[in-house]
Motif scaffolding. Sequence first.
Motif, PDB file in Angstrom:
ATOM      1  N   MET A 220       0.833  -1.198   0.000  1.00 29.37           N
ATOM      2  CA  MET A 220       0.000   0.000   0.000  1.00 29.37           C
ATOM      3  C   MET A 220       0.875   1.258   0.000  1.00 29.37           C
ATOM      4  O   MET A 220       0.637   2.204  -0.768  1.00 29.37           O
ATOM      5  CB  MET A 220      -0.911   0.008   1.224  1.00 29.37           C
ATOM      6  CG  MET A 220      -1.781   1.263   1.334  1.00 29.37           C
ATOM      7  SD  MET A 220      -2.991   1.399   0.003  1.00 29.37           S
ATOM      8  CE  MET A 220      -4.133   0.107   0.487  1.00 29.37           C
ATOM      9  N   VAL A 221       1.915   1.273   0.857  1.00 25.91           N
ATOM     10  CA  VAL A 221       2.819   2.425   0.911  1.00 25.91           C
ATOM     11  C   VAL A 221       3.564   2.563  -0.415  1.00 25.91           C
ATOM     12  O   VAL A 221       3.728   3.663  -0.946  1.00 25.91           O
ATOM     13  CB  VAL A 221       3.803   2.297   2.083  1.00 25.91           C
ATOM     14  CG1 VAL A 221       4.792   3.465   2.080  1.00 25.91           C
ATOM     15  CG2 VAL A 221       3.054   2.254   3.407  1.00 25.91           C
ATOM     16  N   SER A 222       4.026   1.430  -0.970  1.00 23.42           N
ATOM     17  CA  SER A 222       4.714   1.458  -2.268  1.00 23.42           C
ATOM     18  C   SER A 222       3.821   2.067  -3.339  1.00 23.42           C
ATOM     19  O   SER A 222       4.269   2.875  -4.169  1.00 23.42           O
ATOM     20  CB  SER A 222       5.123   0.045  -2.684  1.00 23.42           C
ATOM     21  OG  SER A 222       6.057  -0.511  -1.808  1.00 23.42           O
ATOM     22  N   SER A 223       2.561   1.686  -3.330  1.00 20.09           N
ATOM     23  CA  SER A 223       1.622   2.198  -4.331  1.00 20.09           C
ATOM     24  C   SER A 223       1.393   3.695  -4.145  1.00 20.09           C
ATOM     25  O   SER A 223       1.283   4.437  -5.140  1.00 20.09           O
ATOM     26  CB  SER A 223       0.289   1.447  -4.239  1.00 20.09           C
ATOM     27  OG  SER A 223       0.479   0.059  -4.491  1.00 20.09           O
ATOM     28  N   MET A 224       1.317   4.152  -2.889  1.00 21.35           N
ATOM     29  CA  MET A 224       1.152   5.581  -2.627  1.00 21.35           C
ATOM     30  C   MET A 224       2.340   6.375  -3.163  1.00 21.35           C
ATOM     31  O   MET A 224       2.175   7.423  -3.807  1.00 21.35           O
ATOM     32  CB  MET A 224       0.988   5.822  -1.125  1.00 21.35           C
ATOM     33  CG  MET A 224      -0.315   5.305  -0.542  1.00 21.35           C
ATOM     34  SD  MET A 224      -0.325   5.359   1.286  1.00 21.35           S
ATOM     35  CE  MET A 224      -0.274   7.139   1.573  1.00 21.35           C
ATOM     36  N   VAL A 225       3.549   5.882  -2.890  1.00 23.51           N
ATOM     37  CA  VAL A 225       4.762   6.555  -3.367  1.00 23.51           C
ATOM     38  C   VAL A 225       4.807   6.540  -4.891  1.00 23.51           C
ATOM     39  O   VAL A 225       5.101   7.555  -5.539  1.00 23.51           O
ATOM     40  CB  VAL A 225       6.021   5.886  -2.778  1.00 23.51           C
ATOM     41  CG1 VAL A 225       7.288   6.426  -3.439  1.00 23.51           C
ATOM     42  CG2 VAL A 225       6.088   6.090  -1.275  1.00 23.51           C
ATOM     43  N   ALA A 226       4.521   5.375  -5.475  1.00 26.36           N
ATOM     44  CA  ALA A 226       4.572   5.242  -6.929  1.00 26.36           C
ATOM     45  C   ALA A 226       3.571   6.170  -7.614  1.00 26.36           C
ATOM     46  O   ALA A 226       3.895   6.827  -8.619  1.00 26.36           O
ATOM     47  CB  ALA A 226       4.293   3.789  -7.320  1.00 26.36           C
ATOM     48  N   LEU A 227       2.356   6.253  -7.070  1.00 27.08           N
ATOM     49  CA  LEU A 227       1.327   7.097  -7.671  1.00 27.08           C
ATOM     50  C   LEU A 227       1.701   8.570  -7.572  1.00 27.08           C
ATOM     51  O   LEU A 227       1.578   9.328  -8.543  1.00 27.08           O
ATOM     52  CB  LEU A 227      -0.023   6.848  -6.989  1.00 27.08           C
ATOM     53  CG  LEU A 227      -1.199   7.680  -7.512  1.00 27.08           C
ATOM     54  CD1 LEU A 227      -1.454   7.377  -8.984  1.00 27.08           C
ATOM     55  CD2 LEU A 227      -2.459   7.409  -6.679  1.00 27.08           C
ATOM     56  N   THR A 228       2.165   8.988  -6.398  1.00 22.95           N
ATOM     57  CA  THR A 228       2.526  10.393  -6.204  1.00 22.95           C
ATOM     58  C   THR A 228       3.653  10.811  -7.142  1.00 22.95           C
ATOM     59  O   THR A 228       3.574  11.846  -7.814  1.00 22.95           O
ATOM     60  CB  THR A 228       2.955  10.647  -4.750  1.00 22.95           C
ATOM     61  OG1 THR A 228       1.903  10.265  -3.872  1.00 22.95           O
ATOM     62  CG2 THR A 228       3.279  12.128  -4.532  1.00 22.95           C
ATOM     63  N   THR A 229       4.711  10.008  -7.194  1.00 22.45           N
ATOM     64  CA  THR A 229       5.845  10.351  -8.051  1.00 22.45           C
ATOM     65  C   THR A 229       5.443  10.329  -9.524  1.00 22.45           C
ATOM     66  O   THR A 229       5.885  11.183 -10.302  1.00 22.45           O
ATOM     67  CB  THR A 229       7.026   9.398  -7.816  1.00 22.45           C
ATOM     68  OG1 THR A 229       6.583   8.035  -7.927  1.00 22.45           O
ATOM     69  CG2 THR A 229       7.626   9.608  -6.444  1.00 22.45           C
ATOM     70  N   PHE A 230       4.597   9.374  -9.907  1.00 30.23           N
ATOM     71  CA  PHE A 230       4.171   9.319 -11.300  1.00 30.23           C
ATOM     72  C   PHE A 230       3.391  10.570 -11.686  1.00 30.23           C
ATOM     73  O   PHE A 230       3.579  11.115 -12.782  1.00 30.23           O
ATOM     74  CB  PHE A 230       3.303   8.089 -11.560  1.00 30.23           C
ATOM     75  CG  PHE A 230       2.736   8.045 -12.950  1.00 30.23           C
ATOM     76  CD1 PHE A 230       3.542   7.720 -14.029  1.00 30.23           C
ATOM     77  CD2 PHE A 230       1.404   8.352 -13.177  1.00 30.23           C
ATOM     78  CE1 PHE A 230       3.018   7.693 -15.329  1.00 30.23           C
ATOM     79  CE2 PHE A 230       0.879   8.329 -14.455  1.00 30.23           C
ATOM     80  CZ  PHE A 230       1.696   7.993 -15.532  1.00 30.23           C
TER      81      PHE A 230
END
Length: 454
Positions: A152-162
């Motif tokens: 979940m945290v990985s997805s949050m980071v990935a979405l924000t940076t994208f």
Amino acid sequence: MNIYLTYLVITILLTGVFVVTRNIESKEEEYFVLNKTENTFGLSISFYASGMGLWILTSPAEVAWYGLGFDIYGYAISAASPFLLIYIFGPKISKLVPNGATLAQFIDKKYGSAAQKIVSLVAVIYMGAFLIAEFASIGFLFESVSLVSGIMVSSMVALTTFIYLNKTGFKASYLTDKIQGVGIVLLLALIFGIWFSQNSMNEISNFANIGGLNTFETFSLKSAIAVIIAVTAAEIFSTGYWQRTFSALNDVTIKKASVYSGFGVFITILLLGIAGAVGAGKGLETPSLSFIEQLSLNSFTVIVLISLATLLVTSSVDTLENAISSTISLDIIKKGSKEANFITFGVIVIALFLSTRVSNIFSVFLVADLLATCLVFPAFYKIKKSSTNIMLIIPFIGSMLSVLVYRGLFMGLEDNPGGLFVPTDLYGLADLNTFIVALFSSLILTVVLDRLMK
């Protein structure tokens, strides 16, 4: 600590990063590189922040847990040594390719498009492994200190940076580096302050020595040298470093920034390696967390750790995402930023999936390191002399074949944890002989081929 509070801290930090980038205006060419505008401070802190991913809280500790004194010092040297190559080659390559953004563009000019594709693929493999390791580290660390979902945290980071890279690309990554870099230094100092407050210097010294810090064995020296060769070779192919090098104001800026950032990286990794040795001396059983598990995780410490980890992973992930998409766009498919956005999204999805399959972060890097070691000498051989594709392709392929033959004949693969393809020794550490075979076979093939073609 309340899981919802952890998510709140992460959300606040990611929102802050997004807000910082929301008003950035970026031209088409600035999606990949800035135009000779960046000064020494900005370049130094960007070099440091873009290289200091979440892996620094897990991988040095892991190396220290498995290894001894030479491994700990060697890993710190290896993390800083790519900046030595940037110091030497950065100004020269920047002059040879004044409008460049990637190392592979220099290879294209020197050798040709086929060689460029090979260098690009090796760079993508290495940076992809790095990105996977970053997301995997989230699972190891965040779940251990706060019980939140790593994916979940990985997805949050990935979405924000994208989202912010999708708009402004490299320009956003570079700006956030400068802010995150200062935050990382301050939070690391705070974490070490907490660690020292919870452990006396005598305890740290005694447990570090029990964990192998003052033990210097031959196998450990071999592993350390192997890591220095491997990481130096691999990181010099990181497009993120070259985007920053090509953005520098002038040659003096490149040299000063490489010295300052290299020193900062060395000190950081050395301290974290020593802390990992302390954890090994205390008998902590999770190698990747042999530093983190020493900390008394009250609410304040968890907030500091979560904040540090979020800044580390965001800084590293946005660098890797933009660097990978830039390499694929400019050097493989040779398209613009629109195509790069789709590539970035695909890279993120694949890396997130593969990160859930990782059990040993250190081994993720080793195969990519080996490919880079087979490639580094021909890539930088006589950099001002133009040649043909085969001057890079033959040494690269010949070196890889030499490695496979060596490991197949001499490594005792039935007892070696890395098998044929992962370059480990019997202890599970990086195998020096494998990397020496890779480096020197490519060197010999390059020099012999160069003479034959005269």
